[in-house]
Design an enzyme around this catalytic site. Structure first.
Site, short mmCIF file in Angstrom:
data_model
loop_
_atom_site.label_atom_id
_atom_site.label_comp_id
_atom_site.label_asym_id
_atom_site.label_seq_id
_atom_site.Cartn_x
_atom_site.Cartn_y
_atom_site.Cartn_z
N ASP A 21 0.71 -1.45 -0.02
CA ASP A 21 0.04 -0.10 -0.02
C ASP A 21 0.99 1.18 0.05
OD1 ASP A 21 -2.27 1.46 -0.13
OD2 ASP A 21 -2.53 1.18 2.16
N ASN A 69 -10.55 -2.82 -5.85
CA ASN A 69 -9.77 -1.95 -7.02
C ASN A 69 -10.26 -1.89 -8.27
OD1 ASN A 69 -6.54 -3.08 -5.83
ND2 ASN A 69 -7.66 -1.43 -5.12
C1 FPP Z 1 -1.74 0.17 -3.40
O1 FPP Z 1 -1.27 1.71 -3.46
C2 FPP Z 1 -1.40 -0.69 -4.44
C3 FPP Z 1 -2.01 -1.23 -5.44
C4 FPP Z 1 -3.68 -1.06 -5.40
C5 FPP Z 1 -1.60 -1.93 -6.58
C6 FPP Z 1 -0.34 -2.69 -6.50
C7 FPP Z 1 0.36 -2.98 -7.79
C8 FPP Z 1 1.68 -2.83 -7.73
C9 FPP Z 1 2.45 -2.72 -6.55
C10 FPP Z 1 2.06 -2.94 -9.24
C11 FPP Z 1 1.76 -4.14 -9.91
C12 FPP Z 1 2.16 -5.44 -9.23
C13 FPP Z 1 2.67 -6.42 -9.77
C14 FPP Z 1 2.87 -7.69 -8.86
C15 FPP Z 1 3.05 -6.66 -11.31
P1 FPP Z 1 -2.51 2.41 -3.73
O2 FPP Z 1 -2.52 2.86 -5.06
O3 FPP Z 1 -3.82 2.13 -2.99
O4 FPP Z 1 -1.88 3.61 -3.05
P2 FPP Z 1 -2.41 4.83 -1.92
O5 FPP Z 1 -3.20 4.27 -0.95
O6 FPP Z 1 -1.28 5.67 -1.76
O7 FPP Z 1 -3.42 5.78 -2.98
#
Ligand code: FPP
Length: 246
Positions: A21, A69
């Site tokens: 996250d 998501n």
């Molecule tokens: C959460 O951060 C992250 C995600 C919803 C996606 C995670 C994806 C990756 C790390 C890249 C792809 C992964 C692979 C395995 C290819 P957020 O967007 O919720 O961050 P925030 O809470 O700061 O808005």
């Protein structure tokens, strides 16, 4: 002393689960678009997978895309799917070189067709690898998984393959997407949020939870090792009392 040297390799967790996250906030802090945070998050995934394999962790599960998501702006959903496809295709050779198996859990059929095909191809290519299994939770939520498991059990009862009074923890767990994966002993969530967010609810019944303020794109293997050292200091009683443990 570095955290890696403080790890007792005879008491490693077999399975670590991670809620990655903070990508969006990491990007925003730098005045960049959210996608830049996700791209940078991939570098953390790579480092953590290698860190796990390096010290002998057998299973790593990362929450890459939740059922919830799908409700993000369509541009971000599309960008995440594109990133997933390009990462899988770029990293399959490295996974193979490092003897790491790629696995996926979740409602895979709901992903774009290209994503399903490339994921399946990477999983097939790495199926024989034995050092560590990397499981991507994609279009995953624990409530979805539990409902699917309930439907499968109901079907078994309807088919008279199972009686209602025979339903137990073992045959319930056998309907989950994590069949053949041990329950995680340690779950790490980055970015300062103290929530489980619909991740592995059944499997985390006795998991040790570790929360860090570090945003996912800043999380590297030394942070992972710090979490493992913290985990190894805990007493896992599973409902018993301390004196019963030895
Ligand atoms: C959460 O951060 C992250 C995600 C919803 C996606 C995670 C994806 C990756 C790390 C890249 C792809 C992964 C692979 C395995 C290819 P957020 O967007 O919720 O961050 P925030 O809470 O700061 O808005």
């Amino acid at each position: 002393m570095r955290f890696k040297e403080q790890i007792d390799v005879t008491r490693l967790p077999e399975h670590i689960a991670i809620i990655m996250d903070g990508n969006g906030r990491w990007a925003k802090n730098q005045g960049k678009f959210r996608h830049f945070g996700h791209e940078s998050g991939v570098l953390s995934v790579k480092d953590i997978v290698e860190g796990c394999a390096d010290i002998g962790i057998k299973h790593l599960t990362v929450y890459a895309f939740s059922t919830e998501n799908w409700n993000r702006p369509i541009e971000e959903v599309n960008a995440l799917m594109e990133l997933l496809i390009s990462t899988i295709n770029q990293e399959t050779a490295t996974l193979t070189k490092n003897n790491i198996r790629l696995n996926a859990i979740g409602d895979i059929a709901s992903l774009p067709q290209k994503c399903i095909e490339d994921l399946k191809s990477a999983m097939d290519k790495t199926a024989g690898n034995t050092r560590c299994t990397l499981t991507l939770a994609l279009s995953y939520s624990a409530k979805w998984e539990l409902i699917e498991a309930a439907k499968k059990l109901a079907q078994l009862v309807k088919d008279q393959s199972l009686r209602i009074d025979e339903i137990n923890e073992e045959n319930f767990a056998a309907q989950l997407t994590t069949l053949n994966i041990p329950d995680p002993e340690l779950m790490i969530r980055t970015s300062g949020e103290h929530r489980i967010s619909n991740f592995l609810l059944w499997q985390m019944a006795y998991t040790e939870l570790y929360f860090t303020d570090t945003l996912w794109p800043d999380f590297r293997r030394e942070d992972l090792f710090e979490a493992i050292v913290d985990y190894q200091k805990r007493e896992r009683r599973f409902g018993k009392i301390s004196e019963q443990l030895n």
